[in-house]
Design a protein around this motif. Structure first.
Motif, PDB file in Angstrom:
ATOM      1  N   UNK A  47      13.983  15.116 -69.000  1.00  0.00           N
ATOM      2  CA  UNK A  47      14.280  16.466 -68.539  1.00  0.00           C
ATOM      3  C   UNK A  47      13.420  17.493 -69.274  1.00  0.00           C
ATOM      4  N   UNK A  48      13.181  17.274 -70.548  1.00  0.00           N
ATOM      5  CA  UNK A  48      12.286  18.130 -71.330  1.00  0.00           C
ATOM      6  C   UNK A  48      12.589  19.606 -71.198  1.00  0.00           C
ATOM      7  N   UNK A  49      11.551  20.402 -70.920  1.00  0.00           N
ATOM      8  CA  UNK A  49      11.684  21.852 -70.810  1.00  0.00           C
ATOM      9  C   UNK A  49      12.094  22.334 -69.440  1.00  0.00           C
ATOM     10  N   UNK A  50      12.530  21.433 -68.597  1.00  0.00           N
ATOM     11  CA  UNK A  50      12.879  21.781 -67.224  1.00  0.00           C
ATOM     12  C   UNK A  50      13.960  22.861 -67.151  1.00  0.00           C
ATOM     13  N   UNK A  51      15.030  22.704 -67.902  1.00  0.00           N
ATOM     14  CA  UNK A  51      16.140  23.657 -67.816  1.00  0.00           C
ATOM     15  C   UNK A  51      15.720  25.067 -68.230  1.00  0.00           C
ATOM     16  N   UNK A  52      14.801  25.155 -69.178  1.00  0.00           N
ATOM     17  CA  UNK A  52      14.275  26.471 -69.550  1.00  0.00           C
ATOM     18  C   UNK A  52      13.578  27.125 -68.370  1.00  0.00           C
ATOM     19  N   UNK A  53      12.845  26.332 -67.600  1.00  0.00           N
ATOM     20  CA  UNK A  53      12.171  26.850 -66.408  1.00  0.00           C
ATOM     21  C   UNK A  53      13.149  27.248 -65.325  1.00  0.00           C
ATOM     22  N   UNK A  54      14.194  26.457 -65.148  1.00  0.00           N
ATOM     23  CA  UNK A  54      15.221  26.771 -64.145  1.00  0.00           C
ATOM     24  C   UNK A  54      15.911  28.083 -64.509  1.00  0.00           C
ATOM     25  N   UNK A  55      16.252  28.234 -65.778  1.00  0.00           N
ATOM     26  CA  UNK A  55      16.919  29.463 -66.232  1.00  0.00           C
ATOM     27  C   UNK A  55      15.993  30.669 -66.134  1.00  0.00           C
ATOM     28  N   UNK A  56      14.720  30.459 -66.414  1.00  0.00           N
ATOM     29  CA  UNK A  56      13.741  31.535 -66.283  1.00  0.00           C
ATOM     30  C   UNK A  56      13.633  31.987 -64.832  1.00  0.00           C
ATOM     31  N   UNK A  57      13.566  31.016 -63.935  1.00  0.00           N
ATOM     32  CA  UNK A  57      13.477  31.338 -62.506  1.00  0.00           C
ATOM     33  C   UNK A  57      14.714  32.082 -62.044  1.00  0.00           C
ATOM     34  N   UNK A  58      15.872  31.649 -62.497  1.00  0.00           N
ATOM     35  CA  UNK A  58      17.112  32.328 -62.135  1.00  0.00           C
ATOM     36  C   UNK A  58      17.080  33.782 -62.591  1.00  0.00           C
ATOM     37  N   UNK A  59      16.545  34.015 -63.776  1.00  0.00           N
ATOM     38  CA  UNK A  59      16.440  35.382 -64.284  1.00  0.00           C
ATOM     39  C   UNK A  59      15.451  36.233 -63.515  1.00  0.00           C
ATOM     40  N   UNK A  60      14.409  35.610 -62.970  1.00  0.00           N
ATOM     41  CA  UNK A  60      13.405  36.340 -62.203  1.00  0.00           C
ATOM     42  C   UNK A  60      13.877  36.677 -60.788  1.00  0.00           C
ATOM     43  N   UNK A  61      14.745  35.862 -60.229  1.00  0.00           N
ATOM     44  CA  UNK A  61      15.192  36.036 -58.841  1.00  0.00           C
ATOM     45  C   UNK A  61      16.443  36.905 -58.806  1.00  0.00           C
ATOM     46  N   UNK A  62      16.262  38.204 -58.965  1.00  0.00           N
ATOM     47  CA  UNK A  62      17.381  39.130 -59.067  1.00  0.00           C
ATOM     48  C   UNK A  62      17.832  39.714 -57.732  1.00  0.00           C
ATOM     49  N   UNK A  63      16.969  39.694 -56.731  1.00  0.00           N
ATOM     50  CA  UNK A  63      17.321  40.288 -55.440  1.00  0.00           C
ATOM     51  C   UNK A  63      17.481  39.188 -54.395  1.00  0.00           C
ATOM     52  N   UNK A  64      18.102  39.535 -53.282  1.00  0.00           N
ATOM     53  CA  UNK A  64      18.253  38.582 -52.185  1.00  0.00           C
ATOM     54  C   UNK A  64      16.882  38.112 -51.711  1.00  0.00           C
ATOM     55  N   UNK A  65      15.947  39.029 -51.591  1.00  0.00           N
ATOM     56  CA  UNK A  65      14.593  38.662 -51.144  1.00  0.00           C
ATOM     57  C   UNK A  65      13.948  37.675 -52.117  1.00  0.00           C
TER      58      UNK A  65
END
Length: 114
Positions: A47-65
């Motif tokens: 799994x490595x650094x995968x979860x950090x990337x998932x959490x980062x993406x979640x933080x970047x995707x703030x709007x419905x678009x």
């Protein structure tokens, strides 16, 4: 006093006009955030650094678009890479202890993501 109000309104208007606009999420950002997940999703590594990337993406995707863009990019990426374990992809949110408003699956209708 009226002049001060006019100046204050003008200054406020200028601040709104020149304020930096938030940029929309791009597939490049989605891909970059989730690149550490590829070995795991292709059964070639931990799994490595995968979860950090998932959490980062979640933080970047703030709007419905942004969430719809992320969904569409994930679907496109999943079909681009052969050998992706779709079960592991679907379970990434729970594996990484995050909550996303859609299922990571090729069958997800990204236009309905809120």
């Amino acid at each position: 006093m009226e002049m001060v109000s006019k100046i204050a309104c003008f200054v406020l208007l200028c601040m709104v006009v020149v304020a930096p606009h938030a940029e929309a999420l791009t597939c490049g950002q989605v891909t970059s955030s989730l690149a550490p997940c590829l070995p795991y999703l292709m059964n070639r590594g931990p799994l490595g650094g995968c979860c950090g990337g998932v959490k980062s993406l979640l933080g970047q995707a703030q709007t419905t678009a942004d969430r719809q863009t992320a969904c569409t990019c994930l679907k496109s990426a999943a079909s681009s890479f052969t050998g992706v374990d779709l079960g592991k992809a679907a379970s990434l949110p729970s594996t990484c202890s995050v909550n996303i408003p859609y299922k990571i699956s090729p069958s997800t209708d990204c236009t309905k993501v809120q």
